[in-house]
Each structure stands twice: as structure tokens, then as C-alpha cells.
Write a protein that holds these residues in place. Structure first.
Motif, PDB file in Angstrom:
ATOM      1  N   MET A 188      -6.721 -34.273 -18.258  1.00 41.48           N
ATOM      2  CA  MET A 188      -7.077 -34.365 -19.468  1.00 41.48           C
ATOM      3  C   MET A 188      -8.744 -34.110 -19.679  1.00 41.48           C
ATOM      4  N   ILE A 189      -9.386 -34.457 -18.455  1.00 37.63           N
ATOM      5  CA  ILE A 189     -11.082 -34.022 -18.619  1.00 37.63           C
ATOM      6  C   ILE A 189     -11.141 -32.496 -18.427  1.00 37.63           C
ATOM      7  N   ALA A 190     -10.169 -31.749 -17.767  1.00 34.22           N
ATOM      8  CA  ALA A 190     -10.174 -30.453 -17.849  1.00 34.22           C
ATOM      9  C   ALA A 190     -10.032 -29.794 -19.300  1.00 34.22           C
ATOM     10  N   ILE A 191      -9.144 -30.364 -19.922  1.00 36.84           N
ATOM     11  CA  ILE A 191      -8.689 -29.840 -21.383  1.00 36.84           C
ATOM     12  C   ILE A 191      -9.970 -30.030 -22.363  1.00 36.84           C
ATOM     13  N   LEU A 192     -10.665 -31.370 -22.252  1.00 37.01           N
ATOM     14  CA  LEU A 192     -12.040 -31.712 -23.082  1.00 37.01           C
ATOM     15  C   LEU A 192     -12.998 -30.863 -22.736  1.00 37.01           C
ATOM     16  N   LEU A 193     -13.172 -30.407 -21.402  1.00 37.42           N
ATOM     17  CA  LEU A 193     -14.255 -29.604 -20.915  1.00 37.42           C
ATOM     18  C   LEU A 193     -13.937 -27.986 -21.750  1.00 37.42           C
ATOM     19  N   VAL A 194     -12.679 -27.643 -22.060  1.00 38.59           N
ATOM     20  CA  VAL A 194     -12.553 -26.559 -22.497  1.00 38.59           C
ATOM     21  C   VAL A 194     -13.001 -26.407 -23.998  1.00 38.59           C
ATOM     22  N   ILE A 195     -12.877 -27.686 -24.599  1.00 38.75           N
ATOM     23  CA  ILE A 195     -13.043 -27.589 -26.064  1.00 38.75           C
ATOM     24  C   ILE A 195     -14.328 -27.348 -26.406  1.00 38.75           C
ATOM     25  N   ASP A 196     -15.427 -27.590 -25.487  1.00 40.31           N
ATOM     26  CA  ASP A 196     -16.980 -27.200 -25.946  1.00 40.31           C
ATOM     27  C   ASP A 196     -17.497 -26.031 -24.914  1.00 40.31           C
ATOM     28  N   SER A 197     -16.512 -25.538 -24.460  1.00 42.74           N
ATOM     29  CA  SER A 197     -17.165 -24.395 -23.606  1.00 42.74           C
ATOM     30  C   SER A 197     -16.842 -22.981 -24.331  1.00 42.74           C
ATOM     31  N   THR A 198     -17.568 -21.992 -23.410  1.00 38.39           N
ATOM     32  CA  THR A 198     -17.388 -20.702 -23.840  1.00 38.39           C
ATOM     33  C   THR A 198     -17.166 -19.727 -22.622  1.00 38.39           C
ATOM     34  N   SER A 250      -1.572 -31.734 -16.406  1.00 37.69           N
ATOM     35  CA  SER A 250      -2.380 -31.243 -15.742  1.00 37.69           C
ATOM     36  C   SER A 250      -2.076 -29.622 -15.260  1.00 37.69           C
ATOM     37  N   PHE A 251      -0.924 -29.336 -15.015  1.00 38.54           N
ATOM     38  CA  PHE A 251      -0.525 -27.894 -14.571  1.00 38.54           C
ATOM     39  C   PHE A 251       0.222 -27.107 -15.662  1.00 38.54           C
ATOM     40  N   GLY A 252       0.665 -27.604 -16.708  1.00 36.18           N
ATOM     41  CA  GLY A 252       1.309 -27.126 -17.676  1.00 36.18           C
ATOM     42  C   GLY A 252       0.575 -26.624 -18.822  1.00 36.18           C
ATOM     43  N   ILE A 253      -0.407 -27.685 -19.238  1.00 41.08           N
ATOM     44  CA  ILE A 253      -1.088 -27.538 -20.366  1.00 41.08           C
ATOM     45  C   ILE A 253      -2.584 -27.024 -19.904  1.00 41.08           C
ATOM     46  N   ALA A 254      -3.224 -27.836 -19.218  1.00 45.09           N
ATOM     47  CA  ALA A 254      -4.773 -27.463 -18.807  1.00 45.09           C
ATOM     48  C   ALA A 254      -4.979 -26.154 -18.440  1.00 45.09           C
ATOM     49  N   PRO A 255      -3.993 -25.507 -17.549  1.00 43.03           N
ATOM     50  CA  PRO A 255      -4.533 -24.049 -17.119  1.00 43.03           C
ATOM     51  C   PRO A 255      -4.228 -23.003 -18.021  1.00 43.03           C
ATOM     52  N   ILE A 256      -3.272 -23.249 -19.033  1.00 44.67           N
ATOM     53  CA  ILE A 256      -3.318 -22.234 -19.995  1.00 44.67           C
ATOM     54  C   ILE A 256      -4.283 -22.381 -21.074  1.00 44.67           C
ATOM     55  N   VAL A 257      -4.581 -23.730 -21.349  1.00 51.33           N
ATOM     56  CA  VAL A 257      -5.589 -23.703 -22.360  1.00 51.33           C
ATOM     57  C   VAL A 257      -6.805 -23.080 -21.881  1.00 51.33           C
ATOM     58  N   ILE A 258      -7.077 -23.266 -20.384  1.00 51.09           N
ATOM     59  CA  ILE A 258      -8.205 -22.676 -19.903  1.00 51.09           C
ATOM     60  C   ILE A 258      -7.927 -21.203 -20.062  1.00 51.09           C
ATOM     61  N   ILE A 305      -1.587 -45.357  -9.886  1.00 50.03           N
ATOM     62  CA  ILE A 305      -3.138 -45.170 -10.206  1.00 50.03           C
ATOM     63  C   ILE A 305      -3.123 -43.778  -9.651  1.00 50.03           C
ATOM     64  N   ILE A 306      -2.693 -43.145  -8.626  1.00 47.76           N
ATOM     65  CA  ILE A 306      -2.926 -41.916  -8.185  1.00 47.76           C
ATOM     66  C   ILE A 306      -2.437 -41.070  -9.178  1.00 47.76           C
ATOM     67  N   THR A 307      -1.215 -41.403  -9.565  1.00 49.62           N
ATOM     68  CA  THR A 307      -0.612 -40.257 -10.697  1.00 49.62           C
ATOM     69  C   THR A 307      -1.328 -40.207 -12.047  1.00 49.62           C
ATOM     70  N   LEU A 308      -1.844 -41.421 -12.403  1.00 44.71           N
ATOM     71  CA  LEU A 308      -2.835 -41.371 -13.531  1.00 44.71           C
ATOM     72  C   LEU A 308      -4.094 -40.983 -13.459  1.00 44.71           C
ATOM     73  N   SER A 309      -4.618 -40.634 -12.018  1.00 46.32           N
ATOM     74  CA  SER A 309      -5.692 -40.018 -11.571  1.00 46.32           C
ATOM     75  C   SER A 309      -5.475 -38.428 -11.918  1.00 46.32           C
ATOM     76  N   ASN A 310      -4.558 -37.945 -11.471  1.00 50.21           N
ATOM     77  CA  ASN A 310      -3.955 -36.663 -11.522  1.00 50.21           C
ATOM     78  C   ASN A 310      -3.990 -36.309 -13.375  1.00 50.21           C
ATOM     79  N   LEU A 311      -3.436 -37.262 -14.137  1.00 52.62           N
ATOM     80  CA  LEU A 311      -3.363 -37.032 -15.522  1.00 52.62           C
ATOM     81  C   LEU A 311      -4.743 -37.085 -16.205  1.00 52.62           C
ATOM     82  N   SER A 312      -5.688 -37.937 -15.462  1.00 50.10           N
ATOM     83  CA  SER A 312      -7.172 -38.093 -16.207  1.00 50.10           C
ATOM     84  C   SER A 312      -7.805 -36.740 -15.823  1.00 50.10           C
ATOM     85  N   LEU A 313      -7.586 -36.159 -14.388  1.00 51.92           N
ATOM     86  CA  LEU A 313      -8.276 -34.792 -14.202  1.00 51.92           C
ATOM     87  C   LEU A 313      -7.943 -33.875 -15.161  1.00 51.92           C
TER      88      LEU A 313
END
Length: 183
Positions: free
Chosen positions: A21-31, A79-87, A11-19
Motif C-alpha cells: 500500500m505504501i508503494a502504491i501511495l508513493l506512486v501517486i505523487d511521483s514522476t 503487494s505483487f499484483g497491483i503495486a508493481p504494475i501501477v509503478i 502481523i507479518i502478513t499485514l506488514s506485507n500488505l502495508s508495504l
């Protein structure tokens, strides 16, 4: 019995994954001018904090498993390979065109290689290359610096170039054979 104990670290690991994914989803609608990129960067940093505990909880509950190890690596890649570089892409790497795109591909590839190498080797409390969690947190810190520069009207191409160089440096450090003691 072991299954019920292993649910908590997973559950803790999946919380990491969820965070992540949410970061990536926030980027989609951001400027670059709104605060969604800041929130996304903080979510990645929070995911790094959460990531510190899944293994500890698994060891404490005697629930270490191959499934948990693989799930942790997949979560870390998001969380650490995809989300930060998408941001970073949304913050300014897009302005480098194809070069920016290549950098955005190299970074998660290096992270995936680093995680696969870690999972295929016997761990003796020494990391080979910097952990992807450290690389992701460092990228997120750079993304926060970029966002504050944008907010203050001080953002320019120099920040994008620094981010590109940092991305390539972190990519190299993840796949390097530099040994880092876990302590």
C-alpha cells in the motif's frame, strides 16, 4: 490460545500488505524522474522478503489458519499484483494508451486467478504457475532497471515495450499449468 499464537504471522502478513500500500501511495505523487518510484519498487521487493516468513512463522507456532491463508493472498495481490504494475504504468506503460491500460488490468487479474486457484487446491509442494511473489519481484526489478535508465537519460519506448512484454509473459506464467517444485 491459538488466537494469540496466530497474531504474529498475521502481523507479518499485514506488514506485507502495508508495504504494498505504501508503494502504491508513493506512486501517486511521483514522476518518472524522481526517486519515489525507486523507493516504491524497493518496498515491493522488501514485501517479497517479508512474505517469505509469515507461513514459516505460522507453521512454527502451529498457528496455520484459513484466515491467515486468505489474508496472505489478499496481501500478495496488493503487494505483487497491483503495486508493481501501477509503478510500471507510471514509468511508461501510460504512453501505450489503451493497450497499456489493458496490460495493467491483465497482470493483476492473472495474479488474482493464480492466488484463487492456489487457495482452492490441495498443495503438495508443487506450484502450478509461477507464484505471484516471483512475478511481482520480477516486475519490480524491471521497474528499477527502467528508473535507472530514466535517471541516466537513456529511457525510450523500447523499455516500455519490454516492460509490456514482460508483464504479459508473467501474466501467462502465473495462470499457466507449469509445475514448479517449492523446494
Amino acid at each position: 490460545m491459538k488466537y494469540s499464537r496466530s497474531i504474529w504471522p498475521n502481523i507479518i502478513t499485514l506488514s506485507n500488505l502495508s508495504l504494498g500500500m505504501i508503494a502504491i501511495l508513493l506512486v501517486i505523487d511521483s514522476t518518472p524522474q524522481n526517486d519515489l518510484l525507486v523507493r516504491a519498487s524497493f518496498l515491493v521487493m522488501f514485501a517479497a522478503l517479508v512474505d517469505r516468513f509469515d507461513g514459516q512463522v505460522a507453521r512454527r507456532l502451529n498457528a496455520v489458519s484459513e484466515l491467515g491463508k486468505q489474508l496472505d493472498s489478499l496481501s500478495d495481490l496488493v503487494s505483487f499484483g497491483i503495486a508493481p504494475i501501477v509503478i510500471a504504468w507510471k514509468m511508461g506503460l501510460f504512453s501505450l494508451g489503451t493497450v497499456g491500460m489493458i496490460i495493467c488490468v491483465i497482470y493483476p487479474l492473472a495474479g488474482a486467478f493464480r492466488l484463487a486457484r492456489f487457495n482452492s487446491m490441495e498443495f503438495d509442494n508443487v506450484f502450478m504457475g509461477i507464484p505471484i511473489t516471483i512475478a511481482g519481484a520480477t516486475m519490480s526489478l524491471m521497474n528499477l532497471i527502467n528508473s535507472f535508465a530514466i535517471t541516466k537519460g537513456r529511457y525510450n519506448l523500447i523499455y516500455t515495450i519490454i516492460t509490456a512484454i514482460l508483464s504479459l509473459l508473467l501474466s501467462y506464467l502465473m495462470v499457466s499449468k507449469i509445475k514448479i517444485d517449492k523446494r
